[in-house]
Write a protein that holds these residues in place. Structure first.
Motif, short mmCIF file in Angstrom:
data_model
loop_
_atom_site.label_atom_id
_atom_site.label_comp_id
_atom_site.label_asym_id
_atom_site.label_seq_id
_atom_site.Cartn_x
_atom_site.Cartn_y
_atom_site.Cartn_z
N LEU A 1 0.97 -1.16 0.15
CA LEU A 1 0.01 -0.16 -0.04
C LEU A 1 0.82 1.20 -0.15
O LEU A 1 1.98 1.28 0.39
N LYS A 2 0.46 2.24 -0.18
CA LYS A 2 1.16 3.48 -0.51
C LYS A 2 1.67 3.92 0.91
O LYS A 2 1.06 4.09 1.98
N GLY A 3 3.03 3.82 0.91
CA GLY A 3 3.86 4.21 2.45
C GLY A 3 3.97 3.02 3.05
O GLY A 3 4.78 3.14 4.17
N TYR A 4 3.43 1.80 2.67
CA TYR A 4 3.62 0.60 3.56
C TYR A 4 4.02 -0.51 2.61
O TYR A 4 3.27 -0.83 1.61
N VAL A 5 4.90 -1.56 3.53
CA VAL A 5 4.91 -2.55 2.72
C VAL A 5 3.96 -3.66 3.39
O VAL A 5 3.35 -3.62 4.48
N THR A 6 3.51 -4.94 2.46
CA THR A 6 2.37 -5.90 3.14
C THR A 6 3.31 -6.73 3.40
O THR A 6 3.89 -7.50 2.67
N LEU A 7 3.36 -7.16 4.74
CA LEU A 7 3.90 -8.20 5.58
C LEU A 7 3.02 -9.43 5.78
O LEU A 7 1.79 -9.13 6.13
N LYS A 8 3.44 -10.54 5.60
CA LYS A 8 2.58 -11.83 5.53
C LYS A 8 3.11 -12.32 6.91
O LYS A 8 4.17 -13.07 6.97
N CYS A 9 1.99 -12.45 7.91
CA CYS A 9 2.60 -12.83 9.29
C CYS A 9 1.66 -13.72 9.90
O CYS A 9 0.35 -13.94 9.44
N ASP A 10 2.30 -14.71 10.78
CA ASP A 10 1.41 -15.62 11.30
C ASP A 10 1.66 -15.62 12.98
O ASP A 10 2.88 -15.90 13.17
N GLU B 1 7.15 -21.11 2.73
CA GLU B 1 6.00 -20.34 2.65
C GLU B 1 6.02 -18.98 2.14
O GLU B 1 5.03 -18.31 1.72
N GLY B 2 7.04 -18.35 2.29
CA GLY B 2 7.35 -16.86 2.09
C GLY B 2 6.68 -16.07 3.06
O GLY B 2 6.09 -14.70 2.78
N LEU B 3 6.38 -16.47 4.22
CA LEU B 3 6.26 -15.61 5.37
C LEU B 3 7.10 -14.34 5.89
O LEU B 3 8.55 -14.77 5.71
N ASP B 4 6.72 -13.26 6.43
CA ASP B 4 7.69 -12.32 6.86
C ASP B 4 8.01 -12.31 8.12
O ASP B 4 9.23 -12.01 8.62
N ALA B 5 6.97 -12.79 8.90
CA ALA B 5 7.12 -12.73 10.19
C ALA B 5 6.40 -13.68 11.11
O ALA B 5 5.09 -14.13 10.52
N ILE B 6 6.87 -14.28 12.04
CA ILE B 6 6.01 -15.35 12.92
C ILE B 6 6.23 -15.05 14.42
O ILE B 6 7.26 -14.51 14.88
N SER B 7 5.50 -15.34 15.18
CA SER B 7 5.49 -15.56 16.61
C SER B 7 5.08 -16.86 17.23
O SER B 7 4.07 -17.35 16.81
N ILE B 8 5.92 -17.43 17.75
CA ILE B 8 5.85 -18.64 18.41
C ILE B 8 4.94 -18.34 19.96
O ILE B 8 5.48 -17.75 20.65
N THR B 9 3.68 -18.75 20.14
CA THR B 9 2.96 -18.53 20.94
C THR B 9 2.65 -19.97 21.89
O THR B 9 1.32 -20.21 21.89
N ASP B 10 3.45 -20.42 22.39
CA ASP B 10 3.12 -21.59 23.25
C ASP B 10 2.46 -21.19 24.42
O ASP B 10 2.52 -20.25 25.11
N HIS B 11 1.60 -22.36 24.85
CA HIS B 11 0.56 -21.99 25.86
C HIS B 11 1.45 -21.62 27.42
O HIS B 11 2.45 -22.55 27.58
N ILE B 12 1.32 -20.77 28.12
CA ILE B 12 2.10 -20.40 29.12
C ILE B 12 1.77 -21.49 30.18
O ILE B 12 2.42 -21.70 31.06
N GLU B 13 0.49 -21.96 30.36
CA GLU B 13 0.00 -22.67 31.38
C GLU B 13 0.28 -24.29 31.15
O GLU B 13 0.39 -24.49 29.84
N GLY B 14 -0.02 -25.01 32.08
CA GLY B 14 0.39 -26.52 31.87
C GLY B 14 -0.03 -27.05 30.63
O GLY B 14 -1.28 -26.83 30.28
N THR B 15 0.66 -27.74 29.77
CA THR B 15 0.02 -28.46 28.56
C THR B 15 0.68 -29.76 28.28
O THR B 15 1.36 -30.25 29.18
N ARG B 16 0.07 -30.38 27.39
CA ARG B 16 0.12 -31.81 27.41
C ARG B 16 1.53 -32.47 27.38
O ARG B 16 1.58 -33.39 28.20
N ASN B 17 2.17 -31.82 26.67
CA ASN B 17 3.72 -32.27 26.32
C ASN B 17 4.57 -32.06 27.83
O ASN B 17 5.75 -32.44 28.02
N LYS B 18 4.07 -31.30 28.72
CA LYS B 18 4.79 -30.64 29.87
C LYS B 18 5.51 -31.73 30.59
O LYS B 18 6.79 -31.41 31.05
N SER B 19 4.88 -32.82 30.87
CA SER B 19 5.78 -33.71 31.66
C SER B 19 7.06 -34.33 30.97
O SER B 19 7.85 -34.61 31.87
N ASN B 20 7.14 -34.05 29.63
CA ASN B 20 8.39 -34.43 29.22
C ASN B 20 9.48 -33.52 28.70
O ASN B 20 10.55 -33.67 28.29
#
Lengths: 365, 365, 365, 365
Positions: free
Chosen positions: A26-35, A59-78
């Motif tokens: 867009l005018k003045g902005y780059v279009t970033l593909k983010c998950d 896949e050609g993404l520009d930015a990602i955020s890894i957002t693991d659950h902060i609270e207890g989760t299934r894999n936690k014991s391992n």
């Protein structure tokens, strides 16, 4: 003796060429593909954080955020608890020299209300590991995080979701206290029109994410994960942060772009070029449309002057402008008129909940 | 030394394995896949008639009719006139031992009105080569041909088509004199809702054809040419003739089936099996749907008792039942009710012009 | 409004339909498709063990063994040590009701010599976690494990691999003491002809595995991971154990089958049917070959009686029998002879190191 | 309501975007992709001449010659004889504004000897319609045509082909009289090594063509029809004529390039870039190879100094350089040597009958 078949075909499957998704700036902005909603084995995801960087690269993404659950989760014991920052650290290291921006985040995971939210642009995820959810949101706010409500229309009973998609008093309170900045109007393959409406009314940022847990399958040509398009001043974490708070986003789901009309309109206009010429037939104009993007557009005519004849046989099947294609259609101006409006709706550009974007091309002989 | 890649990949391209389109039969009838509008070099088509048989074989069609223009056509100066029956003769010979039924036909080609019509099940096409079009239709009727109006909404100005799709007095007269039995509601990729309405009102047979002139491209998996589904007592020319006059047809275009509701409903019911079971959650039922056909179904919920909760997040994206797949969704019965109606529309089963077919699944705990 | 494209195409990518690899059984044995060398996050792999079961299900494998490195690995600092049996336990639980056999295993990881070996059919992997590698092998033997040497021709300098592929005194000693039963002649996309020779000479079992660490990409049609074909009395862990010790295996890599000639010959004969008929030409026979398997066969003619004329133009391009296809070729018997031998080599059936399998079809007028 | 799937997928099938085959030019010459042996309904082909132009456009060819049989052919009874030049005229008109060069040609069709030959760059094909074949060749020569012998190793008994591929006295005579300039060493999917040898010995031009009769199937990615690469001073008919007489051609069949070593070597060198760098390991060099073309290269090592270690595990599977890819491999220089030769054969570059091209990369620390 040489056996080539498998070797050759195998290469594209295993290789890691950088992907590319061609959506206009867009005018003045780059279009970033983010998950901004991705899991790894450090919560209940199924892959190591480095895999998430590989997938984003492919896949050609520009930015990602890894957002693991902060609270207890299934894999936690391992998993040996080191820090909630660890999945970020692993991914961020892997992303060096890839051009992919990794943003530190975490998912504040509670039953409804208020359900799940992601906080991104954190400086220390561990600070959000609090018994009282309000303390977690406050910690995120203190870190100047961008906070958005996840999958507000989830059908999962186990998280206490009701049978309708509701705005709860708890969300009003979070919003009021400056601790809710956006909502996922798209999560995975699902779209939540109620949340779309709330974003328009309450001036919240529209977000769309994959919420992927399993390995991301290799996308077929033309396919892509659900994502947020961020219209940022530059491809930097700071610029993404600014754009998110300024609500400069749209959501890309399958063939849909969902967002504020002003952004959708500019995307459409920057993607498509029109040329209008006379033909040998007296009343006829030939419209040539060139689509310079990877987007598809599905057009249907709307109310119009009956002396302007176009899209004659468009009803259950729309007029489709294919990606990177140049196509033509005719317009006829009857009864001697010399100009007119070609009105249509771009069905897959969703500018209001469940509604396509209206558009008009003016033609003249 | 051996180079296998090209050899192996080349095979499916060049081979002529018999195709298969899996659409259910109806009670007492087999569902035949037919294309009754096809051109060859013997009018303005681009291929020899044998190619049309090869294509039909590869695509899994049951019957074709080669319907070259009876009147002067582009290629005429290069083709030695033997007889208008010749393209049929060449194709019919090539179809021996393929199981494909070739039906003798021709296209009566006039400006609008009455435009173009196909006459099929002719015994001698040459008899239709008359200066007065009414004489051509009468000759077809004398041969007990099935006659249908082609592409009534064509946008081609050169054939005198107006800017709207009209039923002319000439068609009323042909119908009255028993010389018009059906209409193409689909021609190529185009659908004509006006013609769909005329078929319902005037008891005409709904026809859909490719009208192919160039070589037919090799279809990608899941793709098919536009065609008429004929519900016939058996796979014979006589049974097709009887079924066409009895209006036992539907039209298959892209993912659409277009036709009378009674046939669409039976197709849907014969394609799909439902199983409804309780789950561990008190109010919840699990619906398993198995699609035994190559058809796709796109469902959207319609008005329903609000205590029956299903398809929560279906709005711009429908609930899609994929071909040959088994899928599940949940239904919740609130407020202690023990049964209810799951109402939806099958969006791509067009039972009225531009409208999907309504359907209800009854569920009970 | 409905947007179907992405939804429909997405389904096959994300779905988990059971795969199928069509390779014939042998007399008295079923042919099981097995991968005995697989990593997860519990050593230096990138996915959770359940993903390995999903992949095997999708690809049509019958048995897998997860063989995480027993010794210190890259991910170790993040994984809470419970037990070396843990990745097996997680995968085995996920495999319930899938029909996939999960075999408990581990990789004994040392520098060369003796390099890496897998021990499978263990009862307790923890028992192999010993400072002295001989103690680890002895523990495996005590548990009646099947032990095989991995990637003997690895080019990885970091594991002390030399610049040639060597049989070391350490391997001789392991073999002598009954602690070495097989060798990977294939690892990933690599084939080790030296190891193939050792298997033939020393009566060791030929093994081929993927050694996958990253998520397994979705295979394109006709593609498959490297695997061991086990000819077992039944599809049970016990039968696989017995077959491995009896050396009833072959290796399937790209379009190659590598193994003892007796198994390759029977696979070929069970996959292919021949029919030989006279034609209208006096000296000519028509050979029809029907391939009932997913295998491809590349044939080249070898020395033969010059009066038997066949495969005239087969030189750089072999005569290829495509999967699931029926094809023909002609044989001419000159000078009045009434029978002859059609001699050829099946180039991609490797019965000796780097050599295809010889075969003869006898033809008679 | 909108049904997008079929529409979108259909587009690439039916559209006629210009294809592109990326093969490097040679110094002073452009590399033109040409097919000089094509049939239409004007002999025994199955399509109208315009289809041949459409196909060439879609596939990215630069030049075609339609070479219908001059003598009586299967379709003859249905085609009004105008002139043997007619199929050229139709195709040439269709090719306007496409950039495709159409060359006037015809096939002189006789039993063996001398079998079939094509004469191209004719001015009047009708002049070649003579009872005595020598008169036909003479007429072609008079018109300054380029004449080549077709499919010298055909297995078709009906044309009097023997059971071996022979050079007959008739060909010697034609050559002697300047009426034979080239031979098809490739016709359809077949390669004739005997003819390859004759071209080398007798200084004849190597030609490869499709000899297509049916509609050309849409090529899968990476697939192409057999063709002649002409190294011409420019993309003009005159330059092609000159290049053919100067024997500046190679043949492109599946993954093979067949031709004189000087051209193959330059193609290889213009397609591939090498970069050689030191690594952290003392003795090791890292070779990066970048393939800027659509060609694939299959390398196998040949005799070499044993102190130069590379391609360790290349035996039945070659080292494959994929199209448009950048790849790496390592070379180790043992015993303190500081340079060496990496010798290999490019297996699919056929510089002598049935033999790949030798090549050496010099490496230095």
């Amino acid at each position: 003796m040489s056996f080539f078949l498998a070797v050759c075909i195998a290469l594209p499957l295993f290789s890691q060429a950088r992907g590319k998704i061609d959506i206009p700036d867009l005018k003045g902005y780059v279009t970033l593909k983010c998950d901004f909603h991705i899991h790894t084995v450090f919560s209940d995801g199924k892959v190591w954080p480095t895999v998430r960087v590989d997938e984003a690269y492919r896949e050609g993404l520009d930015a990602i955020s890894i957002t693991d659950h902060i609270e207890g989760t299934r894999n936690k014991s391992n998993i040996l608890f080191i820090s909630h920052n660890h999945s970020y650290n692993v991914a961020e290291f892997a992303a060096k020299n890839t051009g992919i921006i990794v943003i530190k985040g975490g998912e504040i995971t509670r039953s409804m209300p208020p359900g799940h939210s992601n906080a991104i642009f954190l400086t220390d995820v561990d600070e959000l590991d609090k018994p009282d959810y309000m303390d977690a949101y406050r910690a995120a706010k203190t870190q100047n995080a961008f906070i958005f409500w996840n999958h507000p229309g989830s059908e999962s009973k186990s998280f206490g979701q009701p049978d309708t998609t509701l705005w709860w008093p708890e969300h009003a309170k979070l919003l009021e206290q400056g601790m809710l900045h956006g909502i996922e109007i798209v999560n995975g393959g699902k779209y939540f029109p109620e949340a779309h409406q709330w974003c328009l009314e309450k001036k919240l940022t529209m977000i769309g994410n994959s919420d992927v847990h399993a390995p991301m399958p290799v996308a077929a040509p033309g396919m892509h994960r659900p994502m947020t398009l961020v219209f940022a001043r530059s491809a930097t974490p700071e610029a993404i942060h600014e754009a998110l708070f300024e609500r400069r986003t749209a959501v890309y789901l399958n063939e849909f772009i969902i967002g504020e009309e002003k952004y959708l309109k500019e995307l459409f206009e920057n993607a498509v070029e029109w040329k209008i010429e006379k033909t040998d037939l007296k009343e006829e104009l030939l419209v040539t449309v060139r689509n310079k993007s990877d987007l598809t557009f599905h057009l249907k005519k709307t109310n119009h002057d009956p002396r302007v004849v176009y899209f004659r046989n468009i009803s259950i099947i729309p007029y489709t402008i294919a990606p990177q294609a140049t196509q033509t259609f005719t317009v006829r101006l009857l009864d001697g008129i010399s100009s007119g409006d070609v009105n249509f709706i771009v069905e897959n550009f969703i500018s209001e909940p469940n509604k396509g974007m209206k558009y008009t091309i003016k033609v003249r002989k």
